[in-house]
Design a protein around this motif. Structure first.
Motif, PDB file in Angstrom:
ATOM      1  N   ILE A   1      44.765  48.546  45.110  1.00  0.00           N
ATOM      2  CA  ILE A   1      45.563  47.423  45.613  1.00  0.00           C
ATOM      3  C   ILE A   1      44.662  46.213  45.841  1.00  0.00           C
ATOM      4  N   ILE A   2      43.515  46.436  46.480  1.00  0.00           N
ATOM      5  CA  ILE A   2      42.574  45.339  46.731  1.00  0.00           C
ATOM      6  C   ILE A   2      42.126  44.714  45.423  1.00  0.00           C
ATOM      7  N   ARG A   3      41.737  45.543  44.475  1.00  0.00           N
ATOM      8  CA  ARG A   3      41.279  45.025  43.176  1.00  0.00           C
ATOM      9  C   ARG A   3      42.368  44.208  42.493  1.00  0.00           C
ATOM     10  N   GLY A   4      43.608  44.630  42.649  1.00  0.00           N
ATOM     11  CA  GLY A   4      44.732  43.915  42.054  1.00  0.00           C
ATOM     12  C   GLY A   4      44.977  42.547  42.661  1.00  0.00           C
ATOM     13  N   CYS A   5      44.429  42.308  43.835  1.00  0.00           N
ATOM     14  CA  CYS A   5      44.597  41.016  44.502  1.00  0.00           C
ATOM     15  C   CYS A   5      43.531  40.001  44.092  1.00  0.00           C
ATOM     16  N   GLN A   6      42.513  40.446  43.351  1.00  0.00           N
ATOM     17  CA  GLN A   6      41.472  39.506  42.948  1.00  0.00           C
ATOM     18  C   GLN A   6      41.923  38.710  41.734  1.00  0.00           C
ATOM     19  N   MET A   7      41.742  37.410  41.822  1.00  0.00           N
ATOM     20  CA  MET A   7      42.115  36.516  40.735  1.00  0.00           C
ATOM     21  C   MET A   7      40.932  36.346  39.783  1.00  0.00           C
ATOM     22  N   THR A   8      41.174  35.745  38.645  1.00  0.00           N
ATOM     23  CA  THR A   8      40.127  35.606  37.633  1.00  0.00           C
ATOM     24  C   THR A   8      38.959  34.755  38.106  1.00  0.00           C
ATOM     25  N   ASP A   9      39.205  33.848  39.053  1.00  0.00           N
ATOM     26  CA  ASP A   9      38.107  32.998  39.548  1.00  0.00           C
ATOM     27  C   ASP A   9      37.295  33.666  40.655  1.00  0.00           C
ATOM     28  N   GLY A  10      37.642  34.905  41.005  1.00  0.00           N
ATOM     29  CA  GLY A  10      36.903  35.657  42.006  1.00  0.00           C
ATOM     30  C   GLY A  10      37.563  35.729  43.366  1.00  0.00           C
ATOM     31  N   ALA A  11      38.479  34.824  43.661  1.00  0.00           N
ATOM     32  CA  ALA A  11      39.144  34.816  44.962  1.00  0.00           C
ATOM     33  C   ALA A  11      40.093  36.003  45.087  1.00  0.00           C
ATOM     34  N   PHE A  12      40.279  36.451  46.317  1.00  0.00           N
ATOM     35  CA  PHE A  12      41.261  37.482  46.626  1.00  0.00           C
ATOM     36  C   PHE A  12      42.451  36.812  47.288  1.00  0.00           C
ATOM     37  N   ARG A  13      43.612  36.977  46.708  1.00  0.00           N
ATOM     38  CA  ARG A  13      44.814  36.462  47.361  1.00  0.00           C
ATOM     39  C   ARG A  13      45.431  37.565  48.193  1.00  0.00           C
ATOM     40  N   VAL A  14      46.213  37.198  49.171  1.00  0.00           N
ATOM     41  CA  VAL A  14      46.765  38.155  50.113  1.00  0.00           C
ATOM     42  C   VAL A  14      47.705  39.137  49.422  1.00  0.00           C
ATOM     43  N   SER A  15      48.404  38.722  48.403  1.00  0.00           N
ATOM     44  CA  SER A  15      49.338  39.609  47.709  1.00  0.00           C
ATOM     45  C   SER A  15      49.102  39.537  46.210  1.00  0.00           C
ATOM     46  N   ALA A  16      49.231  40.657  45.550  1.00  0.00           N
ATOM     47  CA  ALA A  16      49.064  40.693  44.092  1.00  0.00           C
ATOM     48  C   ALA A  16      50.391  40.460  43.384  1.00  0.00           C
ATOM     49  N   THR A  17      51.439  40.188  44.118  1.00  0.00           N
ATOM     50  CA  THR A  17      52.754  40.005  43.522  1.00  0.00           C
ATOM     51  C   THR A  17      53.118  38.531  43.441  1.00  0.00           C
ATOM     52  N   LEU A  18      54.043  38.252  42.592  1.00  0.00           N
ATOM     53  CA  LEU A  18      54.574  36.910  42.403  1.00  0.00           C
ATOM     54  C   LEU A  18      53.496  35.950  41.905  1.00  0.00           C
ATOM     55  N   ASP A  19      53.881  34.711  41.771  1.00  0.00           N
ATOM     56  CA  ASP A  19      52.968  33.665  41.303  1.00  0.00           C
ATOM     57  C   ASP A  19      52.330  32.938  42.483  1.00  0.00           C
ATOM     58  N   GLN A  20      52.748  33.290  43.695  1.00  0.00           N
ATOM     59  CA  GLN A  20      52.259  32.590  44.877  1.00  0.00           C
ATOM     60  C   GLN A  20      50.840  33.017  45.222  1.00  0.00           C
ATOM     61  N   VAL A  21      50.062  32.069  45.715  1.00  0.00           N
ATOM     62  CA  VAL A  21      48.686  32.327  46.120  1.00  0.00           C
ATOM     63  C   VAL A  21      48.519  31.943  47.585  1.00  0.00           C
ATOM     64  N   TRP A  22      47.938  32.853  48.332  1.00  0.00           N
ATOM     65  CA  TRP A  22      47.481  32.564  49.688  1.00  0.00           C
ATOM     66  C   TRP A  22      46.120  33.240  49.796  1.00  0.00           C
ATOM     67  N   ILE A  23      45.079  32.444  49.812  1.00  0.00           N
ATOM     68  CA  ILE A  23      43.726  32.960  49.935  1.00  0.00           C
ATOM     69  C   ILE A  23      43.311  32.740  51.381  1.00  0.00           C
ATOM     70  N   GLN A  24      43.102  33.818  52.077  1.00  0.00           N
ATOM     71  CA  GLN A  24      42.647  33.746  53.456  1.00  0.00           C
ATOM     72  C   GLN A  24      41.283  34.432  53.503  1.00  0.00           C
ATOM     73  N   VAL A  25      40.257  33.665  53.679  1.00  0.00           N
ATOM     74  CA  VAL A  25      38.880  34.143  53.560  1.00  0.00           C
ATOM     75  C   VAL A  25      38.613  35.309  54.510  1.00  0.00           C
ATOM     76  N   TYR A  26      39.148  35.250  55.698  1.00  0.00           N
ATOM     77  CA  TYR A  26      38.962  36.341  56.671  1.00  0.00           C
ATOM     78  C   TYR A  26      39.415  37.670  56.085  1.00  0.00           C
ATOM     79  N   PHE A  27      40.619  37.713  55.535  1.00  0.00           N
ATOM     80  CA  PHE A  27      41.132  38.951  54.940  1.00  0.00           C
ATOM     81  C   PHE A  27      40.331  39.342  53.706  1.00  0.00           C
TER      82      PHE A  27
END
Length: 110
Positions: free
Chosen positions: A14-40
């Motif tokens: 699940i964690i790996r699925g949240c990583q985007m191609t630029d290296g950032a991890f978004r909170v959810s791997a679903t939908l087109d929405q991005v929320w990158i919260q550095v703490y998480f």
């Protein structure tokens, strides 16, 4: 019943699925929405570092490196990282820091 390692492996997938191609991890791997919260995202990186599967952990080190490269590229002049929101094709800082008290120390742990 699943073994503890199977549960760990599923969580790491699940964690790996949240990583985007630029290296950032978004909170959810679903939908087109991005929320990158550095703490998480730092917690996600720490979880990958503690995977008891040494082979998978080595592969995850490249993912963590991409995450840290993203952090270097997105650190603000005040030393913090803001949350980022938007879509996969276009996201930007929202000027909000979720965890002033811990995000820098978490960066040092990763």
């Amino acid at each position: 019943p699943k073994t503890p390692q199977q549960a760990i492996n599923r969580c790491l997938e699940i964690i790996r699925g949240c990583q985007m191609t630029d290296g950032a991890f978004r909170v959810s791997a679903t939908l087109d929405q991005v929320w990158i919260q550095v703490y998480f995202a730092h917690h996600a990186a720490l979880a990958m570092l503690h995977n008891p599967d040494a082979v998978a952990r080595r592969a995850d080190l490249a993912r963590i490196r991409r995450w840290l490269d993203w952090c270097v590229d997105h650190q603000e002049t005040d030393g913090f990282w803001y949350d980022y929101v938007g879509t996969l094709g276009n996201y930007a800082s929202n000027g909000y820091v979720d965890a002033w008290d811990s995000v820098v120390s978490l960066t040092m742990l990763v």
